[in-house]
Design a protein around this motif. Structure first.
Motif, PDB file in Angstrom:
ATOM      1  N   VAL A   1      29.233  47.989  24.583  1.00 27.81           N
ATOM      2  CA  VAL A   1      28.569  48.072  25.886  1.00 27.81           C
ATOM      3  C   VAL A   1      28.999  46.940  26.804  1.00 27.81           C
ATOM      4  O   VAL A   1      29.470  47.181  27.935  1.00 27.81           O
ATOM      5  N   TYR A   2      28.843  45.708  26.362  1.00 34.79           N
ATOM      6  CA  TYR A   2      29.124  44.576  27.241  1.00 34.79           C
ATOM      7  C   TYR A   2      30.623  44.339  27.417  1.00 34.79           C
ATOM      8  O   TYR A   2      31.053  43.844  28.467  1.00 34.79           O
ATOM      9  N   ALA A   3      31.432  44.716  26.434  1.00 36.64           N
ATOM     10  CA  ALA A   3      32.889  44.603  26.600  1.00 36.64           C
ATOM     11  C   ALA A   3      33.361  45.535  27.709  1.00 36.64           C
ATOM     12  O   ALA A   3      34.153  45.136  28.578  1.00 36.64           O
ATOM     13  N   GLY A   4      32.863  46.773  27.676  1.00 33.07           N
ATOM     14  CA  GLY A   4      33.225  47.720  28.733  1.00 33.07           C
ATOM     15  C   GLY A   4      32.747  47.261  30.094  1.00 33.07           C
ATOM     16  O   GLY A   4      33.470  47.371  31.090  1.00 33.07           O
ATOM     17  N   LEU A   5      31.530  46.739  30.141  1.00 33.01           N
ATOM     18  CA  LEU A   5      30.977  46.260  31.411  1.00 33.01           C
ATOM     19  C   LEU A   5      31.789  45.100  31.958  1.00 33.01           C
ATOM     20  O   LEU A   5      32.078  45.038  33.165  1.00 33.01           O
ATOM     21  N   LEU A   6      32.168  44.174  31.084  1.00 35.84           N
ATOM     22  CA  LEU A   6      32.931  43.008  31.538  1.00 35.84           C
ATOM     23  C   LEU A   6      34.301  43.423  32.060  1.00 35.84           C
ATOM     24  O   LEU A   6      34.755  42.934  33.115  1.00 35.84           O
ATOM     25  N   LEU A   7      34.974  44.336  31.361  1.00 38.08           N
ATOM     26  CA  LEU A   7      36.265  44.812  31.846  1.00 38.08           C
ATOM     27  C   LEU A   7      36.113  45.545  33.180  1.00 38.08           C
ATOM     28  O   LEU A   7      36.970  45.425  34.068  1.00 38.08           O
ATOM     29  N   TYR A   8      35.050  46.297  33.309  1.00 39.39           N
ATOM     30  CA  TYR A   8      34.758  47.002  34.565  1.00 39.39           C
ATOM     31  C   TYR A   8      34.567  46.016  35.708  1.00 39.39           C
ATOM     32  O   TYR A   8      35.100  46.224  36.814  1.00 39.39           O
ATOM     33  N   ILE A   9      33.824  44.938  35.474  1.00 37.28           N
ATOM     34  CA  ILE A   9      33.572  43.942  36.526  1.00 37.28           C
ATOM     35  C   ILE A   9      34.873  43.272  36.955  1.00 37.28           C
ATOM     36  O   ILE A   9      35.193  43.200  38.153  1.00 37.28           O
ATOM     37  N   VAL A  10      35.626  42.774  35.976  1.00 37.83           N
ATOM     38  CA  VAL A  10      36.862  42.057  36.293  1.00 37.83           C
ATOM     39  C   VAL A  10      37.846  42.978  37.013  1.00 37.83           C
ATOM     40  O   VAL A  10      38.432  42.614  38.048  1.00 37.83           O
ATOM     41  N   SER A  11      38.008  44.184  36.504  1.00 39.76           N
ATOM     42  CA  SER A  11      38.966  45.115  37.093  1.00 39.76           C
ATOM     43  C   SER A  11      38.536  45.555  38.486  1.00 39.76           C
ATOM     44  O   SER A  11      39.365  45.649  39.398  1.00 39.76           O
ATOM     45  N   SER A  12      37.228  45.820  38.663  1.00 37.53           N
ATOM     46  CA  SER A  12      36.736  46.269  39.970  1.00 37.53           C
ATOM     47  C   SER A  12      36.958  45.213  41.041  1.00 37.53           C
ATOM     48  O   SER A  12      37.387  45.529  42.155  1.00 37.53           O
ATOM     49  N   VAL A  13      36.669  43.957  40.710  1.00 41.41           N
ATOM     50  CA  VAL A  13      36.830  42.888  41.702  1.00 41.41           C
ATOM     51  C   VAL A  13      38.309  42.711  42.045  1.00 41.41           C
ATOM     52  O   VAL A  13      38.668  42.551  43.229  1.00 41.41           O
ATOM     53  N   CYS A  14      39.178  42.751  41.046  1.00 40.72           N
ATOM     54  CA  CYS A  14      40.610  42.582  41.312  1.00 40.72           C
ATOM     55  C   CYS A  14      41.173  43.749  42.118  1.00 40.72           C
ATOM     56  O   CYS A  14      41.939  43.543  43.074  1.00 40.72           O
ATOM     57  N   VAL A  15      40.800  44.973  41.744  1.00 42.39           N
ATOM     58  CA  VAL A  15      41.280  46.142  42.479  1.00 42.39           C
ATOM     59  C   VAL A  15      40.717  46.147  43.899  1.00 42.39           C
ATOM     60  O   VAL A  15      41.414  46.527  44.853  1.00 42.39           O
ATOM     61  N   ALA A  16      39.470  45.692  44.056  1.00 39.39           N
ATOM     62  CA  ALA A  16      38.886  45.611  45.403  1.00 39.39           C
ATOM     63  C   ALA A  16      39.677  44.658  46.284  1.00 39.39           C
ATOM     64  O   ALA A  16      39.869  44.926  47.482  1.00 39.39           O
ATOM     65  N   TRP A  17      40.126  43.568  45.727  1.00 40.79           N
ATOM     66  CA  TRP A  17      40.922  42.609  46.494  1.00 40.79           C
ATOM     67  C   TRP A  17      42.227  43.274  46.960  1.00 40.79           C
ATOM     68  O   TRP A  17      42.642  43.117  48.117  1.00 40.79           O
ATOM     69  N   VAL A  18      42.850  44.062  46.072  1.00 47.00           N
ATOM     70  CA  VAL A  18      44.079  44.778  46.444  1.00 47.00           C
ATOM     71  C   VAL A  18      43.774  45.847  47.497  1.00 47.00           C
ATOM     72  O   VAL A  18      44.513  46.008  48.478  1.00 47.00           O
ATOM     73  N   PHE A  19      42.681  46.586  47.292  1.00 42.66           N
ATOM     74  CA  PHE A  19      42.297  47.609  48.258  1.00 42.66           C
ATOM     75  C   PHE A  19      42.038  47.010  49.634  1.00 42.66           C
ATOM     76  O   PHE A  19      42.381  47.605  50.656  1.00 42.66           O
ATOM     77  N   LYS A  20      41.419  45.836  49.648  1.00 42.12           N
ATOM     78  CA  LYS A  20      41.141  45.199  50.947  1.00 42.12           C
ATOM     79  C   LYS A  20      42.437  44.872  51.674  1.00 42.12           C
ATOM     80  O   LYS A  20      42.554  45.067  52.890  1.00 42.12           O
ATOM     81  N   LEU A  21      43.434  44.380  50.944  1.00 41.38           N
ATOM     82  CA  LEU A  21      44.729  44.106  51.561  1.00 41.38           C
ATOM     83  C   LEU A  21      45.336  45.388  52.129  1.00 41.38           C
ATOM     84  O   LEU A  21      45.910  45.386  53.226  1.00 41.38           O
TER      85      LEU A  21
END
Length: 354
Positions: A323-343
């Motif tokens: 549960v928490y491994a999936g959540l942590l990967l989701y958080i890290v990936s979402s924030v990084c992809v959001a930064w790319v999407f913003k660019l």
């Protein structure tokens, strides 16, 4: 325009957006997990509130997931409040009136620019991952036109689910410009009261309430509150929030959030106290924390459109037991992809401002 005349500074508004998007994108992951308390968002189920009470009085390792699932969706009314507040500051304190069509065209294109990047990326990922959604032609057209909230059974035709927000915002922009723009504050209050009454006579678990809350009737309370706070803040009718008052407002708001969540008639007003608690919180947090929330607020639009993509990828890991491994990967990936999407979104042509 100076921030000193307003109850919220630009940095504080951005920090509030950061709080709101954290709640939303974490909620949209946690409430999919097995055995986690579900929220009361579009309808009211007393069993969900009782489940939250049980989770808080008999806490286990999943308590953070319960809290995020049950309360995280209230980031939406915080965004609606900020939208109303920002519209007043942008359009009502200028001597130049804004015509209806240029206003609506600008805001439609602004929303479309945000939505289309995430929607295209999501549909690609959705098609190549298990359990893909079966789109109908009208569903796709309605999403692109941002009127899918009006179709029957919005729970199942709006996909990804969080994208219902775009149709809601477009409706609120229409209501604002055609009905509330530069009108007496009493009209805003009257509309809020009418929409409240329409919901209070509904079956708490029924389809009518569900459909109303997918549309502007369900969002006018926090949006109208933002309009009122913006107007009274501009005229100096609202005193500044000093630290002592913020502490008092935070604790009273938290108590009322909890108490009002157990009754259908009071549950409607919980977003008001979510907003007051959030405002008090950004007034009290250390500057270093608010700077981080400010940055999160700066990528909030991109994070909103991309997080359903990453949820589709990582949710199986949590459903399979990590549960928490999936959540942590989701958080890290979402924030990084959001930064790319913003660019990427910053490089796209912007509609001409009005």
């Amino acid at each position: 325009m100076s921030d000193t005349k307003h109850i919220l500074s630009r940095a504080e508004c951005s920090a509030l957006r950061g709080i709101a998007i954290l709640g939303i994108f974490l909620h949209n992951y946690c409430h999919w997990l097995k055995g986690i308390v579900r929220e009361n968002e579009y309808t009211f189920h007393i069993g969900n509130s009782e489940g939250m009470w049980h989770a808080m009085t008999s806490p286990d390792g999943n308590l953070p997931l319960h809290l995020l699932s049950f309360f995280g969706h209230y980031g939406v009314p915080v965004f609606l409040f900020l939208s109303g507040y920002g519209l007043v500051l942008k359009y009502e304190n200028s001597s130049k009136p804004v015509a209806e069509w240029p206003f609506l065209r600008y805001h439609f294109l602004k929303l479309f620019k945000m939505m289309i990047v995430g929607f295209v990326a999501f549909t690609i990922i959705d098609m190549i991952t298990p359990n893909r959604h079966h789109y109908q032609a009208l569903d796709i057209i309605a999403q692109l036109g941002m009127f899918n909230n009006l179709l029957p059974d919005p729970d199942h035709i709006i996909w990804p689910g969080p994208y219902w927000f775009f149709g809601l915002m477009m409706q609120l922009y229409i209501v604002y410009r055609l009905v509330l723009y530069r009108r007496h504050w009493g009209l805003t209050v009257a509309l809020m009261v009418v929409c409240w009454l329409l919901q209070m006579v509904c079956d708490p678990t029924g389809d009518t309430l569900n459909r109303l809350r997918y549309n502007f009737i369900g969002g006018i309370l926090p949006f109208g509150l933002g309009l009122l706070v913006g107007r009274f803040s501009w005229t100096g009718s609202l005193p500044p929030l000093v630290k002592r008052n913020s502490v008092f407002m935070l604790f009273i708001s938290l108590a009322l959030i909890f108490l009002f969540s157990f009754n259908y008639q009071t549950w409607y007003f919980v977003p008001v106290f979510i907003i007051s608690a959030s405002v008090a919180l950004v007034k009290l947090l250390p500057a270093a924390v608010n700077r981080q929330l400010d940055w999160m607020g700066s990528i909030s639009a991109a994070l909103f459109v991309c997080h359903p993509i990453l949820r589709k990828i990582f949710i199986p890991m949590s459903l399979w037991g990590d549960v928490y491994a999936g959540l942590l990967l989701y958080i890290v990936s979402s924030v990084c992809v959001a930064w790319v999407f913003k660019l990427l979104m910053d490089k796209m042509p912007s509609p001409r401002k009005v």
